[in-house]
Design a protein around this motif. Structure first.
Motif, mmCIF file in Angstrom:
data_model
loop_
_atom_site.group_PDB
_atom_site.id
_atom_site.type_symbol
_atom_site.label_atom_id
_atom_site.label_comp_id
_atom_site.label_asym_id
_atom_site.label_seq_id
_atom_site.Cartn_x
_atom_site.Cartn_y
_atom_site.Cartn_z
ATOM 1 N N VAL A 1 32.528 20.156 4.132
ATOM 2 C CA VAL A 1 31.507 19.926 5.162
ATOM 3 C C VAL A 1 30.393 20.951 5.046
ATOM 4 C CG1 VAL A 1 31.063 19.986 7.638
ATOM 5 C CG2 VAL A 1 33.049 18.748 6.764
ATOM 6 N N GLN A 2 30.782 22.224 4.820
ATOM 7 C CA GLN A 2 29.767 23.268 4.669
ATOM 8 C C GLN A 2 28.907 23.030 3.426
ATOM 9 O OE1 GLN A 2 32.029 26.904 4.648
ATOM 10 N NE2 GLN A 2 32.287 26.941 6.891
ATOM 11 N N GLU A 3 29.590 22.642 2.315
ATOM 12 C CA GLU A 3 28.836 22.371 1.097
ATOM 13 C C GLU A 3 27.882 21.198 1.291
ATOM 14 O OE1 GLU A 3 31.810 21.702 -1.812
ATOM 15 O OE2 GLU A 3 32.281 23.843 -2.115
ATOM 16 N N ARG A 4 28.407 20.139 1.947
ATOM 17 C CA ARG A 4 27.551 18.971 2.174
ATOM 18 C C ARG A 4 26.412 19.301 3.129
ATOM 19 N NH1 ARG A 4 24.939 15.198 -0.103
ATOM 20 N NH2 ARG A 4 24.591 13.343 1.205
ATOM 21 N N THR A 5 26.726 20.143 4.134
ATOM 22 C CA THR A 5 25.674 20.568 5.062
ATOM 23 C C THR A 5 24.589 21.351 4.332
ATOM 24 O OG1 THR A 5 27.267 20.667 6.881
ATOM 25 C CG2 THR A 5 25.195 21.859 7.164
ATOM 26 N N ALA A 6 25.039 22.235 3.413
ATOM 27 C CA ALA A 6 24.070 23.002 2.630
ATOM 28 C C ALA A 6 23.243 22.080 1.742
ATOM 29 C CB ALA A 6 24.796 24.049 1.791
ATOM 30 N N GLU A 7 23.917 21.066 1.132
ATOM 31 C CA GLU A 7 23.189 20.106 0.292
ATOM 32 C C GLU A 7 22.164 19.326 1.104
ATOM 33 O OE1 GLU A 7 26.130 17.679 -1.492
ATOM 34 O OE2 GLU A 7 26.869 19.226 -2.881
ATOM 35 N N LEU A 8 22.589 18.889 2.306
ATOM 36 C CA LEU A 8 21.663 18.153 3.168
ATOM 37 C C LEU A 8 20.488 19.031 3.587
ATOM 38 C CD1 LEU A 8 24.153 16.157 5.438
ATOM 39 C CD2 LEU A 8 22.697 15.253 3.615
#
Length: 669
Positions: free
Chosen positions: A157-164
């Protein structure tokens, strides 16, 4: 995570041994638990007993254990603190609490603090203990698996949040670049709801029309009002389908601009999406290109006519200057008639020069020139000659750079502009003459076909007269185009101006509005590193019996040149073509100079000169031509001619070129 224990019962049975840490300070109870675990047939247990919490912690740090059996009453730790101590340091180890107290609250609190189960010591038996240990390990592994899954999920979730977040930042940067690109390209987008007739413009689209952001009313009627009145009908017909057209608008600053629209229809709801682009610069360049094409075609036609006219005018002009020398006793009336003939011949020659200069440029006497001197002279003339109803203002920079140019030609174009300004202000007005240094960058250079990046001197002539209508603005440089009454203008003035400026490698910019005046800007390449040399005076030199070979297929030109040169102490030999010239040069070795026409039948001047140089490699060659474009003069120099005479020429022009030859010979001696 429990590394050697699986949650299935079959895997539990197949394990080679289960590592158990017993934290118990009572020796009898330790022996009891050892006996219970030894009696187990299906699973082998490796039991390590310790009596203190500190010893338990040391064992867990050095050795792997699948489960801890924990007594809550120890010498160095008691109660729930023992559970919290272990779970905080070793969260992956299963814990079963052993107690002598039958207290449900204690059991619940122990589980809350991290234990997987609790057992009453007095009720222990092999089956209960083994089952409790197995379930404790299974629950711990499940909890650890869930914890690890949550950690992995949280990490993802953190990685995806950073990607977003990065994607949002990238989109924001793209949006910012798009807005900058739209501003730089003078482009804006719009959406037109065809059902409600509402139009939404971006701020960039509003800027194209000179509107402040958010000031567009958003209606079709408001948009139509911004268009040029002559283009509204066409747009109202075309907008029933997808727009793909060009039209004019009236900008708030009073200028006329061109807008191009490209769009497409989109359904549900029915609307039109598209872009608008300012193409004013493109239209201006197209107009300049078409004008250049017209001038080129007319220049080609004019060039052939000019050559023949100059050959006709050359002997007429020469005869009017020779006759007073041959007939010194002429009365005043005959001298007046000769002067009238000479004046008419000069006017004809000037007219031919104007015809040539508008398209090909003319080659004059180019020197390093300080324009401030020419401008002051023009200022003095117009102040004396223009009507008193015209106020004259000048603003000439004191540090003007020098240019390489012909002072007479620059004087001609400035006087032409001032006279045109006078004619545009019959009731009076203001005439402003300005000059300054300027650096042309790429942004300005791309607006003009003849412009280049570099230093220029710009001369600006501004009037407050009647101005030029939009339909005439693109035609003012066409030869023979004039808005003046018949007999008051030839239509060649601005054509000649354009040719002269181009021959100086400059360009012209015109801004005008009907009934609001005109402004002409003349841009001439400058060299701010050069100083203007002092002007030398040319002394009249006689021929001193020097030999000159005149070569021209026009008999009248040969005769008049022979008379002109003979009158100034030159020995003259005449040839009517290249072949005869070669023979005469072979016969007369004393000939030092040849004056030769470039355009002759059979063997022209270009082909004759190399043959003459075979006979006399030191011959000084002067070219003559009825054409005098910059290209011809440059080509003549490149092909070996040391001087150039444009027909028709005066006696002074002829003697000046010959004097330069004599000065060169004197220097070599």
């Amino acid at each position: 995570m429990v590394r050697d224990c699986d949650i299935t019962y079959q895997n539990w049975l197949e394990k080679p041994s289960v590592q158990v840490l017993l934290v118990e300070d009572s020796a009898p109870e330790v022996r009891l638990l050892q006996e219970i675990l030894k009696s187990t047939i299906l699973t082998r247990f490796e039991l390590v007993p310790v009596q203190r919490m500190s010893d338990a912690i040391a064992q867990l740090k050095s050795t792997h254990f699948d489960i801890v059996l924990l007594d809550l009453t120890l010498p160095d730790s008691t109660g729930l603190d023992s559970v919290s101590n272990l779970t905080s340091q070793f969260p992956s180890v299963a814990i079963v609490v052993l107690t002598n107290t039958n207290d449900d609250d204690l059991a619940i609190n122990a589980v809350r603090h991290g234990a997987q189960d609790y057992l009453m010591k007095r009720q222990l038996n092999p089956d209960t203990l083994i089952r409790s240990m197995r379930y404790a390990i299974e629950r711990k592994q499940a909890a650890e698996a869930l914890r690890e899954a949550n950690e992995i999920l949280e990490q993802r979730v953190q990685e995806r949040t950073a990607e977003l977040k990065q994607e949002i930042e990238r989109c924001q940067k793209i949006q910012a670049r798009l807005e900058l690109a739209q501003k730089a390209a003078k482009t804006g987008t719009f959406e037109w709801n065809l059902q409600t007739n509402e139009i939404n413009w971006t701020a960039e689209a509003e800027a194209l029309y000179g509107l402040a952001p958010g000031s567009f009313a958003g209606s079709y009627e408001h948009w139509i009002e911004l268009l040029h009145p002559d283009d509204r009908t066409k747009i109202e017909i075309e907008d029933q389908q997808a727009l793909d057209t060009e039209f004019r608008i009236l900008h708030p600053d009073g200028s006329l601009r061109w807008i191009a629209v490209q769009s497409s229809l989109v359904a549900q709801p029915l609307r039109m999406l598209g872009i608008q682009m300012d193409i004013t610069e493109k239209k201006q360049l197209e107009a300049q290109f078409l004008r250049a094409q017209r001038l080129e075609s007319l220049g080609t036609l004019a060039g052939g006519v000019a050559h023949d006219l100059n050959n006709i005018l050359t002997p007429i002009l020469a005869v009017t200057q020779i006759l007073p020398l041959k007939l010194p006793n002429l009365d005043d009336r005959n001298r007046y008639l000769l002067k009238t003939a000479e004046t008419s011949a000069r006017r004809g020659a000037d007219l031919v020069k104007q015809i040539l200069s508008f398209a090909r440029g003319v080659e004059g006497h180019r020197v390093s020139l300080q324009l401030s001197h020419v401008l002051r002279e023009v200022q003095q003339i117009i102040q004396q000659t223009l009507p008193k109803s015209i106020d004259i203002h000048t603003n000439i920079a004191s540090d003007l750079c020098t240019i390489t140019g012909d002072a007479t030609q620059i004087h001609q174009i400035l006087m032409n502009l001032c006279v045109n300004a006078r004619d545009a202000m019959p009731e009076g007005g203001t005439l402003t003459l300005q000059a300054e240094n300027i650096e042309i960058d790429h942004a300005i250079a791309r607006l003009h076909l003849d412009a280049h990046v570099g230093s220029y001197v710009v001369i600006t002539v501004t009037d407050t007269g009647t101005g030029i209508s939009p339909e005439n603005l693109n035609r003012i440089f066409d030869p023979f185009f004039t808005t003046k009454e018949i007999g008051k203008g030839t239509g060649l003035g601005l054509s000649a101006l354009l040719g002269i400026v181009r021959s100086h490698h400059g360009f012209v910019d015109v801004q005008s509005q009907f009934n609001q005046g005109s402004q002409f800007k003349i841009y001439l390449p400058a060299d701010c590193s050069k100083e203007c040399p002092s002007e030398e005076t040319l002394q009249s030199l006689s021929g001193q019996q020097a030999w000159v070979l005149v070569v021209d297929d026009e008999q009248a030109v040969c005769d008049t040149l022979q008379a002109m040169l003979s009158a100034h102490e030159y020995q003259v030999v005449v040839a009517k073509g290249g072949t005869e010239a070669i023979a005469l040069l072979t016969e007369h070795s004393e000939i030092q100079t040849v004056i030769m026409d470039l355009m002759m039948p059979t063997l022209d001047g270009w082909a004759t000169l190399p043959l003459l140089r075979r006979v006399n490699g030191e011959i000084y060659a002067i070219a003559m031509s009825g054409l005098a474009s910059t290209e011809i003069v440059t080509q003549a120099e490149r092909r070996g001619f040391q001087g150039f005479l444009q027909k028709p020429f005066t006696t002074q022009d002829l003697l000046k070129v010959l004097a330069q030859q004599q000065q060169q010979l004197s220097f070599l001696v």
